[in-house]
Design an enzyme around this catalytic site. Structure first.
Site, short mmCIF file in Angstrom:
data_model
loop_
_atom_site.label_atom_id
_atom_site.label_comp_id
_atom_site.label_asym_id
_atom_site.label_seq_id
_atom_site.Cartn_x
_atom_site.Cartn_y
_atom_site.Cartn_z
N HIS A 71 1.69 2.88 117.38
CA HIS A 71 1.46 4.20 117.95
C HIS A 71 2.11 5.29 117.12
O HIS A 71 2.93 5.03 116.24
CB HIS A 71 1.95 4.26 119.40
CG HIS A 71 3.41 4.04 119.59
ND1 HIS A 71 4.36 5.01 119.34
CD2 HIS A 71 4.11 2.95 120.02
CE1 HIS A 71 5.56 4.53 119.61
NE2 HIS A 71 5.44 3.28 120.03
N CYS B 159 7.74 -1.85 119.41
CA CYS B 159 6.50 -1.21 118.98
C CYS B 159 6.61 -0.78 117.51
O CYS B 159 7.70 -0.61 116.97
CB CYS B 159 6.19 0.02 119.84
SG CYS B 159 5.55 -0.39 121.47
#
Length: 196
Positions: free
Chosen positions: A155, A171
């Site tokens: 992301h 992440c």
């Protein structure tokens, strides 16, 4: 007045404006050519900007074109192209204790995703909001690529200074402009290989 002095004065003025407010870009033009003049950014603004350019590089990793390869040790993400090349991006990765490896596929893509911290994160950080709508202040940034059935994503980020560091909860973070570029190049079902 000497043309060299005019240009020096213009660049000095632009640099002064940048140092007064590094978030405001001042554009000055060469009086003869009307080309934009580029002032050196203020030191504190330059320190905030990561020096990890997106670039096309030679790639010999043996993965098929279209594969996304995340090298957490290098803190680089590769989108494998044809002819032994790849697009290389700078990334932020999981901090110690949050490293992982695997080979999921992209199961969902989202522009300006909303953020709901997972239960495990809220247990560690009860001060976090329970929900944050998508937008420039959202920790997921401009785009999110969801990996398998896990809580992990590739992301964007509202903290560009963290790119190149090990700071996330697992992440893979990218600059917003880089994650938009990647998002537009991959599809749901793309294989992602995460290496430790």
């Amino acid at each position: 007045m000497n043309r060299r002095l005019v240009l020096a004065a213009a660049l000095s003025l632009a640099a002064s404006a940048a140092s007064a407010n590094p978030f405001v870009q001042t554009i000055m033009f060469d009086p003869d050519t009307r080309e934009p003049l580029v002032a050196r950014p203020h030191a504190s603004a330059a320190a905030r900007a990561p020096a990890i350019p997106r670039e096309i590089v030679a790639y010999t990793g043996g993965h098929a074109p279209g594969t996304v390869v995340v090298n957490t040790t290098e803190r680089r993400l590769y989108l494998v192209l044809a002819d032994g090349r790849a697009i290389r991006y700078g990334i932020g990765v999981g901090r110690p204790g949050f490293e992982w490896a695997g080979s999921p596929t992209i199961t969902r893509k989202q522009e300006w995703p909303d953020w709901r911290p997972p239960v495990q994160m809220l247990q560690r950080r009860p001060d976090l909001p329970r929900f944050m709508a998508g937008g420039p202040d959202n920790p997921l940034g401009a785009r999110a690529l969801y990996l398998g059935s896990s809580l992990y994503r590739i992301h964007g980020s509202n903290e560009p200074h963290t790119i190149g560091q090990a700071v996330s909860s697992g992440c893979i973070r990218m600059l917003n402009e880089d994650v938009v570029d990647l998002y537009d190049r991959v599809r749901v079902g793309t294989r992602v290989v995460v290496l430790r």
